[in-house]
Scaffold this motif. Structure first.
Motif, PDB file in Angstrom:
ATOM      1  N   GLY A  38       1.102  -1.242  -0.007  1.00  0.00           N
ATOM      2  CA  GLY A  38      -0.027  -0.136  -0.129  1.00  0.00           C
ATOM      3  C   GLY A  38       0.798   1.135  -0.075  1.00  0.00           C
ATOM      4  N   ASP A  39       0.714   2.173  -0.907  1.00  0.00           N
ATOM      5  CA  ASP A  39       1.155   3.457  -1.014  1.00  0.00           C
ATOM      6  C   ASP A  39       1.246   4.343   0.307  1.00  0.00           C
ATOM      7  OD1 ASP A  39       2.360   2.950  -3.489  1.00  0.00           O
ATOM      8  OD2 ASP A  39       0.693   3.981  -4.634  1.00  0.00           O
ATOM      9  N   GLU A  40      -0.193   3.761   0.959  1.00  0.00           N
ATOM     10  CA  GLU A  40      -0.148   4.936   2.266  1.00  0.00           C
ATOM     11  C   GLU A  40       0.640   4.516   3.368  1.00  0.00           C
ATOM     12  OE1 GLU A  40      -2.888   1.129   2.533  1.00  0.00           O
ATOM     13  OE2 GLU A  40      -2.069   2.475   1.134  1.00  0.00           O
ATOM     14  N   LEU A  41       1.248   3.325   3.435  1.00  0.00           N
ATOM     15  CA  LEU A  41       1.945   2.879   4.577  1.00  0.00           C
ATOM     16  C   LEU A  41       3.240   3.677   4.745  1.00  0.00           C
ATOM     17  CD1 LEU A  41       1.478  -0.933   3.931  1.00  0.00           C
ATOM     18  CD2 LEU A  41       0.081   0.610   5.479  1.00  0.00           C
ATOM     19  N   ARG A  42       3.596   3.777   6.238  1.00  0.00           N
ATOM     20  CA  ARG A  42       4.977   4.217   6.676  1.00  0.00           C
ATOM     21  C   ARG A  42       4.970   3.537   8.055  1.00  0.00           C
ATOM     22  NH1 ARG A  42       3.654   7.771  10.665  1.00  0.00           N
ATOM     23  NH2 ARG A  42       1.752   8.776  10.736  1.00  0.00           N
ATOM     24  N   ALA A  43       6.378   3.756   8.228  1.00  0.00           N
ATOM     25  CA  ALA A  43       6.792   2.837   9.504  1.00  0.00           C
ATOM     26  C   ALA A  43       6.391   3.827  10.777  1.00  0.00           C
ATOM     27  CB  ALA A  43       8.397   2.805   9.791  1.00  0.00           C
ATOM     28  N   PRO A  44       6.019   3.164  11.913  1.00  0.00           N
ATOM     29  CA  PRO A  44       5.425   3.936  13.089  1.00  0.00           C
ATOM     30  C   PRO A  44       6.854   4.759  13.509  1.00  0.00           C
ATOM     31  CG  PRO A  44       4.977   1.700  13.216  1.00  0.00           C
ATOM     32  CD  PRO A  44       5.752   1.740  11.986  1.00  0.00           C
ATOM     33  N   GLY A  45       6.195   6.343  13.648  1.00  0.00           N
ATOM     34  CA  GLY A  45       7.232   7.351  13.989  1.00  0.00           C
ATOM     35  C   GLY A  45       7.930   8.077  12.889  1.00  0.00           C
ATOM     36  N   SER A  46       7.874   7.606  11.598  1.00  0.00           N
ATOM     37  CA  SER A  46       8.399   8.204  10.598  1.00  0.00           C
ATOM     38  C   SER A  46       7.431   9.120   9.991  1.00  0.00           C
ATOM     39  CB  SER A  46       8.872   7.219   9.584  1.00  0.00           C
ATOM     40  OG  SER A  46       7.734   6.599   9.100  1.00  0.00           O
ATOM     41  N   PRO A  47       8.175  10.214   9.313  1.00  0.00           N
ATOM     42  CA  PRO A  47       7.187  11.352   8.850  1.00  0.00           C
ATOM     43  C   PRO A  47       6.594  10.850   7.522  1.00  0.00           C
ATOM     44  CG  PRO A  47       9.680  11.566   8.177  1.00  0.00           C
ATOM     45  CD  PRO A  47       9.603  10.745   9.249  1.00  0.00           C
ATOM     46  N   GLY A  48       5.482  11.483   7.345  1.00  0.00           N
ATOM     47  CA  GLY A  48       4.807  11.008   6.152  1.00  0.00           C
ATOM     48  C   GLY A  48       3.611  12.050   5.483  1.00  0.00           C
ATOM     49  N   ALA A  49       3.370  11.828   4.232  1.00  0.00           N
ATOM     50  CA  ALA A  49       2.305  13.114   3.830  1.00  0.00           C
ATOM     51  C   ALA A  49       1.067  12.728   4.178  1.00  0.00           C
ATOM     52  CB  ALA A  49       2.459  12.801   2.062  1.00  0.00           C
TER      53      ALA A  49
END
Length: 405
Positions: free
Chosen positions: A180-191
């Motif tokens: 999924g393009d929406e995923l990021r690691a916990p604690g990391s910045p994201g759009a």
């Protein structure tokens, strides 16, 4: 859609146990035995006292008491063993071997000692306070059977049987692949619109608790070619590949076609359960023989967690040769009510409590498939049959304790 019981049976029928490895007792808890463990000697290996007191021959105390006997010798655990002289008593301690010639123990609180003599009011029966040789296990008896998951008690029994190492099923290797393009690691910045990925943590922790070795792969973007490459990489060296998300029919659901492009055969797709309907089950044949199992879980957190609990955990247990791969079910009284559509078996998240001397499962208010909170709060799943259209407060139903998955 395939009924739940049929889907689970079809999955487990394909599980061929992985090979064995030998581990020390320190590393054996939670593993599944790949051999029978028999008692090389009887357990216990000798008659011994279960009390501190005096070993006697009951025949020396015939008639009516009281009886007075001289005390000769002492038997202590791990020490040289004296013989019992006729008409005497031998001081004995808990765990010590019974002296030859004795057949009973008088507890020290039932004997009055004066110098080198004891007085006993009543004669003990033969065998009193004696643990007999072989009382636990006869010599040659199977103490632990192949397919048993090693609890702390079973590990302790293996130690008592003088086994420093055990042959167990190796840990199945699980690779977790979240898409999924929406995923990021916990604690990391994201759009804006991105979310902290959580499903891999549930799957990995649950798989480890079931005895697996876990690898978590980098996130897979919503790109068909990159998804197929990621699946191909995940298949190498795995016994089970778990994908999360992308198995439905949306325009951005790339995992199903990626599985097929990587050579995965889908055995079935869509199971009649709620939540978790878009579950995909398949396998990839290995060039060296055997197969890698593939579970394509839905992306909604509650759906992903539920489907891995219901399908992933039993599969991992079966891959280890566990003779009881399915979690036991208990009968609970439902606290709460709901109306529902029939057609799919439903697994309601609930909390267990004791009320009126019986087990009660309080139905969680939020049963949404996307609710991350539901598995954080629940400790049981209430099993609602597919043909049942309502649950009323006080109904008795089967439940699965999440602690036993």
């Amino acid at each position: 859609m395939i009924p739940f019981e049929e889907a689970l049976a079809r999955l487990l029928a394909t599980a061929v146990p992985v090979g064995p490895e030998r581990v020390s007792l320190d590393d054996a808890a939670g593993r599944v035995l790949a051999e029978d463990i028999a008692a090389a000697d009887a357990m216990p290996a000798f008659d011994y006292s279960s009390m501190d007191g005096y070993a006697v021959a009951s025949a020396d105390l015939a008639g009516s008491g009281p009886f007075t006997l001289p005390v000769r010798g002492e038997s202590a655990a791990g020490r040289p063993l004296p013989a019992l002289d006729p008409g005497t008593a031998c001081r004995i301690f808990t765990g010590a071997r019974l002296p030859p010639g004795s057949d009973a123990v008088v507890p020290q609180e039932d004997a009055a000692r004066s110098g080198d003599e004891i007085t006993v009011r009543e004669a003990p029966r033969p065998g009193a306070w004696v643990r007999r040789r072989g009382a636990d296990l006869a010599q040659g008896a199977v103490a632990l059977r192949r397919g048993a998951r090693l609890t702390p008690g079973k590990v302790a029994l293996a130690a008592a049987l003088d086994r420093p190492a055990l042959l167990v099923a190796r840990r199945p290797v699980v690779t977790v692949l979240c898409s999924g393009d929406e995923l990021r690691a916990p604690g990391s910045p994201g759009a804006a619109g991105t979310v902290a990925e959580s499903n891999s943590y549930f799957v990995a922790a649950t798989a480890r608790a079931a005895g697996a070795a876990v690898r978590v792969a980098p996130f897979v973007p919503d790109d068909a070619a990159r998804a197929a490459e990621a699946v191909s990489t995940a298949l190498r060296g795995s016994d089970l590949v778990v994908t999360v998300g992308g198995v439905s029919v949306g325009d951005h659901d790339v995992i199903r076609p990626a599985l097929e492009a990587a050579g995965v055969t889908l055995d079935f797709w869509r199971v009649a359960i709620k939540p978790g309907k878009p579950l995909a089950v398949g396998h990839a044949e290995l060039s060296r023989g055997g197969a890698v199992h593939v579970l394509g879980l839905p992306g909604n957190p509650a759906s992903a967690s539920l489907t891995f609990v219901l399908f992933g955990v039993p599969l991992l247990r079966a891959l280890q040769g566990d003779h009881a791969p399915l979690p036991p079910r208990v009968v609970v009284r439902a606290a709460g009510s709901l109306r529902r559509q029939t057609g799919r078996a439903e697994f309601l998240r609930a909390r267990l409590e004791i009320a009126g001397g019986e087990l009660v499962a309080r139905i969680s208010a939020n049963q949404a498939s996307g609710a991350v909170t539901s598995f954080a709060e629940a400790d049981a799943l209430i099993v609602v049959p597919a043909d049942r259209d309502r649950i009323d407060d006080g109904d008795r139903l089967q439940a699965i304790r999440l602690a036993e998955i």
